[in-house]
Design a protein around this motif. Structure first.
Motif, short mmCIF file in Angstrom:
data_model
loop_
_atom_site.label_atom_id
_atom_site.label_comp_id
_atom_site.label_asym_id
_atom_site.label_seq_id
_atom_site.Cartn_x
_atom_site.Cartn_y
_atom_site.Cartn_z
N PHE A 180 -20.56 -11.78 -20.68
CA PHE A 180 -19.65 -11.82 -19.59
C PHE A 180 -19.14 -13.17 -20.46
O PHE A 180 -19.64 -14.64 -19.99
N THR A 181 -17.33 -12.98 -20.47
CA THR A 181 -16.57 -13.90 -20.77
C THR A 181 -15.17 -14.91 -19.78
O THR A 181 -14.92 -15.39 -19.65
N GLY A 182 -15.71 -14.24 -18.82
CA GLY A 182 -14.79 -13.98 -17.47
C GLY A 182 -15.22 -14.87 -16.30
O GLY A 182 -16.70 -15.78 -17.14
N MET A 183 -14.47 -15.63 -15.68
CA MET A 183 -14.74 -16.73 -14.89
C MET A 183 -15.85 -16.46 -13.71
O MET A 183 -16.19 -15.01 -13.48
N ALA A 184 -17.58 -16.45 -13.82
CA ALA A 184 -18.61 -16.32 -13.21
C ALA A 184 -19.43 -17.10 -12.31
O ALA A 184 -19.18 -18.69 -12.96
N PHE A 185 -19.84 -17.30 -11.43
CA PHE A 185 -20.57 -17.94 -10.71
C PHE A 185 -22.15 -17.52 -10.00
O PHE A 185 -21.64 -16.32 -8.83
N SER A 186 -22.72 -18.43 -9.67
CA SER A 186 -24.28 -17.63 -9.91
C SER A 186 -24.76 -16.82 -10.24
O SER A 186 -24.12 -15.45 -10.94
N THR A 187 -26.13 -16.90 -10.31
CA THR A 187 -26.42 -15.83 -10.83
C THR A 187 -27.99 -15.53 -10.52
O THR A 187 -28.70 -15.93 -9.56
N ALA A 188 -28.36 -14.36 -10.69
CA ALA A 188 -29.55 -13.31 -10.17
C ALA A 188 -30.18 -12.08 -10.94
O ALA A 188 -29.47 -11.46 -11.24
N TRP A 189 -31.21 -12.37 -10.95
CA TRP A 189 -31.70 -11.21 -11.63
C TRP A 189 -32.66 -10.27 -11.15
O TRP A 189 -33.33 -10.44 -9.16
N ASN A 190 -32.73 -8.81 -11.13
CA ASN A 190 -33.70 -7.82 -10.75
C ASN A 190 -34.87 -7.86 -10.72
O ASN A 190 -35.45 -7.59 -12.19
N VAL A 246 -31.52 -7.30 -15.95
CA VAL A 246 -30.30 -6.59 -15.03
C VAL A 246 -29.57 -7.92 -14.37
O VAL A 246 -30.66 -8.74 -13.54
N VAL A 247 -28.70 -8.57 -15.13
CA VAL A 247 -28.57 -10.45 -13.95
C VAL A 247 -27.09 -9.51 -13.24
O VAL A 247 -26.56 -8.35 -13.42
N TYR A 248 -27.15 -9.99 -11.51
CA TYR A 248 -26.19 -9.83 -11.41
C TYR A 248 -25.22 -11.39 -10.99
O TYR A 248 -25.69 -12.42 -11.56
N THR A 249 -24.17 -11.16 -10.85
CA THR A 249 -23.33 -12.69 -10.62
C THR A 249 -21.76 -12.50 -9.85
O THR A 249 -21.62 -11.22 -9.57
N SER A 250 -21.51 -13.21 -9.61
CA SER A 250 -20.24 -12.62 -9.04
C SER A 250 -19.30 -13.07 -10.06
O SER A 250 -18.67 -14.72 -10.57
N ALA A 251 -18.10 -12.04 -9.65
CA ALA A 251 -16.98 -12.30 -11.18
C ALA A 251 -15.60 -12.66 -10.18
O ALA A 251 -15.47 -11.71 -9.32
N GLY A 252 -15.13 -14.32 -10.73
CA GLY A 252 -14.18 -14.79 -10.21
C GLY A 252 -13.74 -15.83 -9.96
O GLY A 252 -14.40 -16.63 -10.22
N PRO A 253 -12.80 -16.24 -9.52
CA PRO A 253 -12.81 -18.23 -9.22
C PRO A 253 -13.52 -18.17 -7.80
O PRO A 253 -14.07 -17.66 -7.16
N THR A 254 -14.17 -19.92 -8.04
CA THR A 254 -15.12 -20.60 -7.56
C THR A 254 -13.92 -21.41 -6.05
O THR A 254 -12.62 -20.81 -6.19
N PHE A 255 -14.57 -21.39 -4.93
CA PHE A 255 -14.06 -22.17 -4.12
C PHE A 255 -12.72 -21.61 -3.80
O PHE A 255 -12.08 -22.57 -3.40
N ALA A 256 -13.01 -20.43 -3.79
CA ALA A 256 -12.10 -19.66 -3.09
C ALA A 256 -12.12 -18.84 -1.41
O ALA A 256 -12.41 -18.86 -1.31
N SER A 257 -10.53 -18.17 -1.39
CA SER A 257 -10.21 -17.76 0.16
C SER A 257 -11.08 -17.01 0.49
O SER A 257 -11.42 -15.93 -0.25
N GLU A 258 -10.98 -16.33 1.67
CA GLU A 258 -11.73 -15.48 1.79
C GLU A 258 -11.17 -13.53 0.72
O GLU A 258 -11.35 -12.85 0.39
N SER A 259 -9.22 -14.05 1.26
CA SER A 259 -9.25 -12.66 0.70
C SER A 259 -8.86 -13.13 -0.85
O SER A 259 -7.91 -11.54 -2.15
N THR A 260 -9.84 -13.35 -1.52
CA THR A 260 -9.11 -13.89 -3.57
C THR A 260 -10.35 -13.13 -3.61
O THR A 260 -11.42 -12.92 -3.38
N TYR A 315 -27.32 -18.34 -16.94
CA TYR A 315 -26.60 -19.37 -16.61
C TYR A 315 -24.89 -19.48 -16.77
O TYR A 315 -24.23 -18.19 -17.53
N VAL A 316 -24.36 -20.03 -16.17
CA VAL A 316 -23.03 -19.72 -16.55
C VAL A 316 -21.93 -21.06 -16.60
O VAL A 316 -22.93 -22.18 -16.92
N ASP A 317 -20.72 -20.72 -17.49
CA ASP A 317 -20.48 -22.37 -18.26
C ASP A 317 -19.04 -22.60 -18.19
O ASP A 317 -18.66 -22.97 -18.76
#
Length: 712
Positions: free
Chosen positions: A441-451, A457-471, A421-423
């Motif tokens: 992982f210490t950075g901003m992340a959202f969404s998690t999925a296991w292989n 092995v866990v996958y996530t999205s690293a970066g800000p949430t609710f952002a534009s297409e180019s973020t 999970y993310v926090d």
């Protein structure tokens, strides 16, 4: 990799996996986990202060018992029907002793994994001390659940006892129309349990208040026009009707909420002023003769501009003061104050006792001697308060256990024994019993999925949430079982950084579907699960809309996702299904006009999907709760053919990001080992926005006595 070769490989993989899995029987039980913004940090109890003495820590009394979350109280007049429920009256008033009468309280509680209404009769005889009082100083308590399971699993709210009846809100009846609130007002006879719906079918009512005689009930309601998606101060109207059967319903005020009666012709309510944009308390005076209508009701503003004043509380016949919750420009906290109706001035209460604590939804005793409210209970030695990793929520489906996690975007490991999970920020992994929690992982992340095929092995999205297409947001993989145990040891799978998010892994562990804004629009792509884009990339959807929040079925045949393709940019999302080869696109869930259905996740047997939606509308006035971005979010399941839609959660919070696990977890709370209660939450963000006008904050004079000289 050539697109055609890649496409054929996916199709071959899907068909082979389908034939290999249809022979397996589905598991006998499964579990669903989801997030609720801030809910596990509430720790609410109901407290009271006298209105006739200066407020201090010494005379603030905690009434409720520290079990679960307790809120939205009401001091009833102890009618014979109510007192008849007390099976052990000698506990309250022992024979031969002259004790003060007990303090009677009706309130909402969420103990046992569902919303209930309790009646407590408490008798406090411990001498006052210099320290703050607590529930431990109430040695005698009789506690009665009033509805005893009636209405099934549903949200209960704003209870009032009037004579022989309990009047309250419940969400147990489905109106059968998408994006329509299930909230309705009911009256249950205390002694027989007979229940009658007072709200007309097809209508939603909130925040009921019963007049002192019990003849009338007032509610906040949209009437026949229904909810339009509001999540801040609502544009409901005030209606009144006969409590006995809901008839003679009439609108008395346009734009108002949270009504409260003083007598049979006078009620108070809140609304945002069109003149200066402050939320203020108003008074409505109904005519003593002739028909009642909007035209015949006199409305007057009560509290001045310069602060937000809302959720007013009154007591029968008391025309000297009311209680309100306030948000002042010079304070970050919601406090309960009295407002002197004779002198037109505020009188501080809770700010003098707990200045850096939010206090919500005041209510006044029938004799006007006490004001109640709920707040964080704080540190306690009774050991009832614990901090939970997983809170069991009573499930309406017997073979599915349901849990709320203290985190966001949870997902189960393939074996179901661990949770990622993310926090915000940070990504964590923990055993489902609460042990072995690690930040990976210490950075901003959202969404998690296991292989499913590559252990740990866990996958996530690293970066800000609710952002534009180019973020810059990228998909990363993390081996949480790496022997080195290093934090932030990850592999970046996408390379362009243009909002690549919401990864989901194919059942054989070889491919990842995700959304990306690389074309200028958020569409779905599939890439190699190990090497990322470098190992192969295939565009799955294409168009000037947003396809997002994808999930891969266990048999490999389908990818579910949310999309606004039917009205791009509107904020309205429906659920769709598509084969991994780009064929078979079809809509699964229609969320209603301008509605939202998001975060689909397949069941382990692949026959159903769990998701979050505003299908059930809102269930309470958002101003009566802490902050929720989307207070309409509830968890639903649906079959792959669109049938058998079921609502799993019923509350006024924001439930979201569900995940479906492969094993049945015993429906029992899971505590954080070594973590005590930590009550904290955010105030409604929109209440932090103070109007920028010529009015200054309504002042108070701290040199004045802080007790109510208006107390009758």
């Amino acid at each position: 990799m050539q697109p055609l070769k890649f496409l054929n490989l996916l199709l071959h993989f899907s068909l082979a996996l389908f034939h290999a899995t249809v022979a397996h029987e589905p598991p006998s039980g499964t579990s669903i986990i989801f997030a609720t913004l801030g809910r596990l940090d509430y720790d609410f109890d109901i407290f009271t202060l006298p209105t006739g003495d200066p407020p201090t820590k010494t005379n603030e009394l905690r009434i409720t018992d520290g079990e679960s979350v307790n809120f939205n109280g009401h001091f009833p007049s102890p009618s014979p029907s109510l007192l008849s429920l007390l099976t052990n009256k000698t506990l309250i008033n022992p024979p031969g002793q002259q004790n003060p009468p007990p303090l009677n309280l009706i309130y909402v509680t969420e103990r046992g994994g569902s919303s209930s209404i309790f009646y407590d009769a408490v008798y406090a005889d411990t001498p006052r001390s210099a320290r703050s009082r607590s529930a431990l100083e109430i040695p005698k308590r009789v506690q009665i659940p009033l509805l005893d399971g009636k209405g099934g699993i549903s949200m209960k709210d704003k209870p009032t006892v009037s004579g022989d009846y309990l009047v309250y809100v419940s969400t147990h009846e489905n109106p059968g129309k998408p994006r329509t609130s299930w909230a309705a007002v009911y009256a249950t006879e205390l002694t027989t349990g007979l229940t009658q719906r007072l709200t007309p079918h097809g209508i939603a009512d909130f925040s009921p208040a019963v007049s002192p005689s019990g003849v009338y009930t007032a509610v906040a309601s949209y009437g026949e026009r229904g909810w339009s998606g509001e999540v801040e101060e609502l544009s409901t109207d005030i209606y009144i009707f006969l409590t006995r059967d809901g008839t003679n319903r009439v609108k008395v005020v346009e734009h108002g909420g949270w009504p409260s009666w003083v007598d049979e012709s006078t009620l108070y309510f809140h609304r945002r002023s069109v003149e200066d944009n402050w939320i203020s308390v108003y008074k409505a005076t109904l005519p003593n003769q002739g028909p009642i209508s909007i035209e015949s009701v006199i409305v007057e503003r009560v509290t001045p501009p310069g602060l937000h004043a809302f959720t007013p509380a009154t007591s029968p016949g008391n025309k000297k003061f009311i209680a309100v919750a306030t948000r002042r420009p010079n304070s970050d906290y919601r406090h309960v104050e009295l407002f002197d109706l004779v002198k037109n001035e505020f009188i501080q209460l809770t700010r003098l006792v707990s200045p850096q604590t939010h206090h919500l939804n005041p209510f006044i005793s029938p004799d006007s001697a006490r004001v109640g409210y709920h707040r964080c209970r704080g540190a306690s030695s009774d050991k009832k308060s614990t901090h939970l990793l997983l809170e069991n929520v009573k499930s309406p489906i017997p073979d599915i256990s349901l849990f709320r996690i203290d985190g966001s975007f949870p997902s189960f490991s393939p074996a179901g024994d661990r949770i990622a999970y993310v926090d915000f920020p940070g990504l964590y992994v923990v055993d489902r019993d609460g042990s072995n929690r690690r930040q990976v992982f210490t950075g901003m992340a959202f969404s998690t999925a296991w292989n499913p095929a590559r252990k740990g092995v866990v996958y996530t999205s690293a970066g800000p949430t609710f952002a534009s297409e180019s973020t810059e947001v990228d998909i990363i993989s993390i081996n949480v079982d790496d022997d080195l145990g290093q934090i932030n040891s990850f592999k970046k799978l996408t390379s362009n950084g243009e909002n690549n998010a919401f990864p989901a892994v194919s059942p054989d562990g070889k491919w990842v579907v995700f959304r990306s804004g690389r074309s200028g629009h958020k569409n779905l792509y599939i890439m190699d699960a190990s090497e990322g884009e470098n190992g192969g990339l295939y565009r799955l959807t294409e168009g000037p809309w947003s396809d997002t929040m994808c999930n891969w079925s266990p048999d490999g045949e389908w990818i579910a996702f949310a999309s606004d393709r039917e009205n791009p940019g509107s904020g309205s999302f429906e659920l769709f299904l598509i084969h991994p080869n780009g064929t078979g696109l079809r809509k699964l869930v229609q969320s209603g006009s301008a509605g939202r259905a998001n975060h689909p996740y397949f069941s382990p047997d692949g026959n159903s999907i769990v998701f979050t939606s505003d299908y059930g509308g809102i269930s309470a006035e958002p101003i009566s709760n802490p902050h929720h971005y989307q207070p309409y979010g509830e968890i639903f399941t649906v079959k792959l053919d669109g049938s058998d839609l079921k609502r799993l959660t019923q509350n006024s919070y924001e439930d979201g990001t569900p995940a479906w696990g492969p094993t049945y977890i015993k429906p029992k709370d899971v505590e954080w080992p070594g973590h005590g209660p930590q009550c904290s939450f955010e105030e409604c963000h929109w209440l932090n926005k103070m109007p920028v006008l010529g009015d200054s904050a309504a002042p108070w004079d701290s040199t004045k006595p802080q007790c109510s000289s208006a107390s009758p």
